[in-house]
Write an enzyme that holds these catalytic residues in place. Structure first.
Site, PDB file in Angstrom:
ATOM      1  N   CYS A 192       0.818  -1.209   0.000  1.00 61.95           N
ATOM      2  CA  CYS A 192       0.000   0.000   0.000  1.00 61.95           C
ATOM      3  C   CYS A 192       0.858   1.267   0.000  1.00 61.95           C
ATOM      4  CB  CYS A 192      -0.975  -0.054   1.172  1.00 61.95           C
ATOM      5  SG  CYS A 192      -2.456   0.931   0.875  1.00 61.95           S
ATOM      6  N   HIS A 241      -3.305  -5.810   2.487  1.00 64.21           N
ATOM      7  CA  HIS A 241      -2.832  -5.880   3.870  1.00 64.21           C
ATOM      8  C   HIS A 241      -3.277  -7.218   4.429  1.00 64.21           C
ATOM      9  CE1 HIS A 241      -1.530  -1.740   4.387  1.00 64.21           C
ATOM     10  NE2 HIS A 241      -2.591  -1.348   3.703  1.00 64.21           N
TER      11      HIS A 241
HETATM   12  N1  GLN Z   1      -2.174   6.952   2.107  1.00 57.57           N
HETATM   13  C1  GLN Z   1      -2.383   5.988   1.124  1.00 57.57           C
HETATM   14  C2  GLN Z   1      -3.778   5.939   0.525  1.00 57.57           C
HETATM   15  O1  GLN Z   1      -4.774   6.196   1.192  1.00 57.57           O
HETATM   16  C3  GLN Z   1      -1.926   4.650   1.679  1.00 57.57           C
HETATM   17  C4  GLN Z   1      -2.891   4.019   2.646  1.00 57.57           C
HETATM   18  C5  GLN Z   1      -2.366   2.723   3.193  1.00 57.57           C
HETATM   19  O2  GLN Z   1      -1.169   2.472   3.220  1.00 57.57           O
HETATM   20  N2  GLN Z   1      -3.240   1.892   3.652  1.00 57.57           N
HETATM   21  O3  GLN Z   1      -3.871   5.641  -0.633  1.00 57.57           O
END
Ligand code: GLN
Length: 242
Positions: free
Chosen positions: A94, A194
Site C-alpha cells: 500500500c 494488507h
Molecule cells: N495513504 C495511502 C492511501 O490512502 C496509503 C494508505 C495505506 O497504506 N493503507 O492511498
C-alpha cells in the site's frame, strides 16, 4: 544468501509504516524459514536509525498520508533506491508501494515525488477502498497458489506504466483501481493487500523466501490449521471497484 548464514529480514520504518499490522509479514517469513531449518532474524529499522544495506529481505508497510510523506523523505535521504538495486527481495504494501513509485498525489492535489523504483504513479480516487480484496496472481510469478487474499484501506489509485506488470488481477475489491493489483518488477513486489498479506498467502511468502535464498524451497505441510478457515473467511460479494 550463503547457505549457513542467518536470513535477515528488515522491517523498514515500522513506527511510520506500521498502521496495518504489516510487521506480521516479517514474522511469517522468519517462521517459514525456520520451519525449513534456515535461521532467520527480524530487524526493525525505526525512523531514528540508518537503513542497513545487505539485508536479505526488505519490507515496507502501509501508513496514513502524513507518515507516508515522512517515510518517503527518510527513505530518499537514506538512498534506499540504491539498496534495492542490490537485488534483495522487497515487499511493499500500500503506502510502501506508492512510495516506491514515481509520485503520489494527495487529497489536496499536492504531488509528492516517490523513489522512482517502480514505474507507477498514484492519484486519489473518488472514495476510499475499504474491505476484503481477492486477486489472482499472474501465472508468470509461478506461485504455488495464485489466489491471493487480503484487506485494503486506501484512497490512492495506482497507474502502472504499460511495461510494468501487476502482481495480479482483482477478483473482488479495488487494488490499483483498473482491475489489477500491485506491481512486480525484478526483486520488488508491491500490493494493496494488507492482512498482513503473507499470513494469509503462504505461497507469496515462499516466493519471496525463494528469491532471498536463491533456490526452491521444499513445500511445508501447512502447520497452521486455521489457515484454510481464515482464507475461506476472506470473501466479498462486491464486484471489482474502480
Ligand atoms: N495513504 C495511502 C492511501 O490512502 C496509503 C494508505 C495505506 O497504506 N493503507 O492511498
Amino acid at each position: 544468501m550463503p547457505h549457513d548464514s542467518t536470513l535477515s529480514i528488515a522491517v523498514l520504518l515500522p513506527d511510520l509504516l506500521g498502521t496495518y499490522g504489516d510487521i506480521g509479514n516479517a514474522r511469517v517469513l522468519a517462521q517459514r524459514a525456520r520451519w525449513r531449518g534456515i535461521p532467520a532474524t527480524v530487524v526493525q529499522v525505526t525512523s531514528d536509525q540508518p537503513i542497513p544495506s545487505g539485508c536479505d529481505i526488505y519490507l515496507l508497510g502501509g501508513a496514513e498520508d502524513t507518515a507516508q510523506e515522512r517515510a518517503t523523505r527518510l527513505l530518499d535521504t537514506n538512498a534506499f533506491g540504491a539498496v534495492i538495486d542490490a537485488a534483495a527481495p522487497v515487499l511493499a504494501v500500500c503506502a510502501g508501494m506508492q512510495i516506491l513509485g514515481n509520485s503520489t498525489t494527495d487529497a489536496r492535489g499536492t504531488v509528492h515525488p516517490g523513489l522512482g523504483v517502480l514505474d507507477l504513479v498514484t492519484v486519489p480516487g473518488r472514495r476510499r477502498a475499504i474491505g476484503h480484496i481477492t486477486t489472482r496472481a499472474d501465472p508468470a510469478w509461478r506461485l504455488a497458489d495464485t489466489k491471493l487474499l487480503g484487506f485494503e484501506n486506501h484512497r490512492g489509485r495506482t497507474h502502472r506504466a504499460p511495461s510494468l506488470p501487476p502482481l495480479g488481477t482483482v477478483a473482488t475489491g479495488t487494488g490499483n483501481g483498473d482491475g489489477t493489483d500491485g506491481a512486480a518488477a525484478g526483486n520488488v513486489i508491491g500490493t494493496y493487500l494488507h492482512g498482513p498479506v503473507l499470513a494469509l498467502n503462504p505461497a507469496l511468502a515462499d516466493h519471496i523466501l525463494e528469491q532471498a535464498v536463491g533456490q526452491p524451497l521444499a513445500p511445508l505441510a501447512e502447520p497452521i490449521e486455521e489457515l484454510a478457515r481464515l482464507r475461506s473467511s476472506v470473501r466479498s460479494r462486491r464486484r471489482p471497484r474502480r
